[in-house]
Design a protein around this motif. Structure first.
Motif: not given
Ligand code: ADP
Length: 697
Positions: A599-601, A630-634, A640-642, A646-652, A657-664, A687-689
């Protein structure tokens, strides 16, 4: 003396048939009285050879009639001596060409004939052909000289082989280039009476030759050819030879000075040197040096001296190359050891053959608290393990002792950054990060292992403080937020009976929503602390994944308006159930995280698909996916996203966010025995599987 006619006849017959030419001269006037046919024919040939006209009748004449004045003097002298002394005279053999021009050889003698008073009345001149004897003698002489030539050639060849063999033997027996060059230089100098013999070693950095060994004749202090440092270009006196491959030979230096190929003032010329040989020493493509010699005699390009020096060159080049490579390896080893000695990380090399530590750097000695001298050649089996066993816990967490890492390393295991505990003999404890790798010989046999220790005690205690701070902060934050949330809910309930303006309603809803978000964040922070302190445990039970995913989607559908959530089942019916042994709360947390991210991205809204797949051919796994537009991932961000924080560099930056969700998410799925991956195209969606095991306890 009276001779009867018959005797006279017989004497004449004898004279005619003897194989010696005979003539009788009057001792007083030297006139030829009588001669046999052989003598007369000899004389005919003699005149013919001299080109003189033939003297038809020489009887009654003296030899003075046909000899030159010098010959006359000599012959008269001889005749007179024989007459006076009464002693026969034997002349030197002389040659005379025959009718075909072939040389014939003759012997002549002059014998006095004395009367009863001892007076010489007649002289008998005899000439006898000795061609056969002379030719035989000449042949014998030729054979003799050929023999002595062969002998001296053989001797030179023997000398040459002896020198080469001596050099080759010394190469086999010794490795030091000084020793080998000494043997070579001495052997050459002694066998060939060289004026000087020098062995120079190549110094490619300075493009010069450095004198390694020299030997000179005793009459000289130092031979003119002995130069301690020669630039490559001046290897051959007076020329620019560079790095030649073929031997440089100056057969005669003095002659070279006369014809101008060498300066007249060159020390070799001034020193009287004749022969000069310089053989370059090549090992494969490497120029190792030169072997040179000077001689007081002329040398020949094909002579034994040149051939000997060339013969030795192969052995010497190999020996020098060997020594050069050995030195290079040794200095590389020393350099490496110096580097290892300087490293702040502790390094041990353990030998598999006897279980000892063959190398330890000072840092290792410092970390382990064992003196360096004790540590090198330290037998691991003698270490007191029992004490270590009791000390393997630091603040309640089990950490293996460092020796375990060494043993595992010696079992061939590769270990990366494993926490280990070091209890020093003084009792103090250190936490280290240990890594190890097995060491193999060239033939692939394991010979030992290298173990690297990094003291992380300071970081560890910092981390511990941080975790303590987190848990205190969490606790302290949670209480006020729970109160805020509680009051917000009370206010919302109270508001149901009153007419509130829209701003107040929005404010109340926001307080409740944001405090829930805050609670979630605090929960996630706590989870991280739990993970790091190994206090993260799963409460697993059997749950139906179909209804679990359905519920999560329903709860999100209520709150989101901009996005359309779709539930997709593959290989399953809506009424089916898919049982998995999971921690329900954690899997819900995973799905919430993934859907919240989707939703967020996807800031412009769109379709979000949440699917569940079951494949009968893979009855042990179920796959859940969350797909957004959504915006997708470069691509550069994907690996690095897990990672934690870590958060994507050019994020709006408005996307909080803190960058801990995907790690968990990754940790939770990993602890369930599953795994997570992502497919994404920048600007199009992700798409996350998540794959989870089924039917497992
Ligand atoms: P947060 O969302 O709090 O930054 P997450 O650990 O959930 O931290 O995600 C890490 C990074 O992965 C995000 O900062 C974002 O750059 C990227 N990301 C995660 N989910 C998506 C998504 N569905 N679409 C695009 N980028 C995503």
């Amino acid at each position: 003396m009276s001779i009867n006619a018959q005797d006279y006849h017989l004497a004449e017959l004898m004279l005619e048939h003897t194989s010696v030419g005979m003539a009788i001269y009057d001792a007083h006037d030297m006139r030829l009285l009588q001669a046999n046919t052989l003598f007369l024919s000899f004389f005919r040939n003699y005149f013919a050879a001299l080109g003189q006209e033939e003297h038809k009748n020489i009887i009654g004449h003296t030899f003075c009639d046909w000899l030159t004045s010098a010959q006359k003097r000599e012959m008269m002298g001889i005749f007179h001596t024989v007459v006076e002394t009464g002693t026969p005279y034997h002349g030197n053999d002389f040659s005379l060409p025959d009718a075909h021009g072939e040389p014939t050889y003759w012997h002549w003698s002059l014998n006095p004939v004395r009367d009863e008073h001892g007076q010489t009345g007649f002289l008998v001149l005899t000439v006898s052909e000795v061609t056969e004897q002379v030719l035989a003698r000449q042949q014998a002489e030729q054979a003799q000289s050929a023999l002595s030539q062969t002998k001296s050639l053989l001797e030179a060849e023997r000398d040459r082989l002896e020198v080469i063999e001596t050099v080759a033997r010394s190469v086999r027996e010794a490795l030091s280039p000084e020793r080998i060059s000494g043997v070579a230089v001495d052997a050459i100098a002694e066998h060939f009476h060289a004026e000087s013999v020098c062995l120079h070693i190549a110094d490619p950095n300075h493009r010069a030759l450095r004198l390694l060994r020299s030997r000179m004749q005793t009459r000289r202090q130092e031979a003119p050819g002995t130069i301690h440092y020669i630039p490559y270009e001046h290897m051959l006196p007076g020329s620019n030879a560079g790095e030649p491959r073929d031997p440089i030979v100056v057969e005669d230096i003095q002659n070279a000075a006369i014809v101008g190929t060498i300066r007249k003032e060159h020390p070799l010329v001034l020193g009287g040197t004749r022969g000069f040989i310089c053989v370059p020493l090549w090992f494969r493509d490497h120029f190792e040096g030169t072997l040179s010699a000077t001689f007081t005699t002329v040398v020949h390009k094909q002579g034994p001296e040149v051939r000997t020096l060339t013969g030795c060159a192969t052995h010497l080049a190999a020996a020098l190359a060997h020594a050069r490579l050995l030195t290079a390896v040794e200095s590389e080893r020393t350099r490496l050891r110096d580097i290892l000695d300087q490293l702040p990380e502790g390094i041990l090399i353990a030998e598999i053959s006897n279980g000892t530590i063959s190398y330890a750097n000072p840092a290792a000695a410092g970390i382990l608290g064992i003196p360096l001298e004790e540590l090198s050649a330290f037998p691991l089996h003698r270490y007191s393990w029992s004490q270590i066993y009791r000390e393997t816990a630091l603040d309640g967490q089990p950490i293996p002792p460092w020796n375990f890492i060494v043993i595992r390393a010696l079992c061939g295991e590769t270990i990366r950054s494993k926490e280990t505990l070091v209890v020093k003999p003084c009792g103090s404890k250190l936490v280290t990060l240990a890594s190890s790798a097995p060491l193999y010989s060239e033939s692939g046999i394991m010979t030992g292992a290298v173990i690297v220790f990094q003291d992380v005690t300071a970081q560890k205690s910092l981390e511990q403080h941080k975790n303590e701070f987190f848990s205190i902060a969490n606790h302290e934050l949670r209480t006020p937020i729970t109160i805020i949330q509680g009051f917000a809910e009370i206010l919302q309930l109270a508001a149901q009976n009153r007419q509130l303006d829209s701003l107040t309603q929005y404010a109340l809803a926001s307080i409740s929503e944001q405090s829930q978000q805050l609670t979630r964040l605090i929960e996630e922070m706590l989870d991280i602390s739990r993970l790091e302190q190994a206090q993260f445990t799963l409460k697993r039970a059997e749950h139906d994944l179909v209804s679990l995913v359905k519920h999560v989607i329903e709860s999100h559908s209520i709150t989101t308006r901009q996005h359309h959530l779709h539930f997709v089942l593959e290989g399953l019916q809506s009424a089916d159930s898919l049982i998995s042994n999971i921690d329900e709360k954690r899997i819900v947390q995973v799905l919430n995280n993934l859907i919240n991210n989707a939703i967020k991205y996807s800031p412009t809204g769109g379709r979000i698909e949440v699917g569940l797949r079951y494949k009968p051919d893979k009855p042990d796994t179920a796959t859940i996916w969350v797909k957004d537009e959504g915006i997708g991932i470069a691509p550069a961000e994907m690996p690095h996203i897990f990672k934690r924080f870590h958060r994507a560099r050019d994020l709006d930056r408005s996307m909080s966010g803190f960058g801990i969700g995907l790690y968990l998410v990754k940790e939770v799925i990993g602890r369930h025995g599953g795994h997570i991956r992502v497919d994404s195209i920048e600007g199009q969606g992700s798409t996350f599987y998540v794959t989870l095991p089924l039917n497992t306890q």
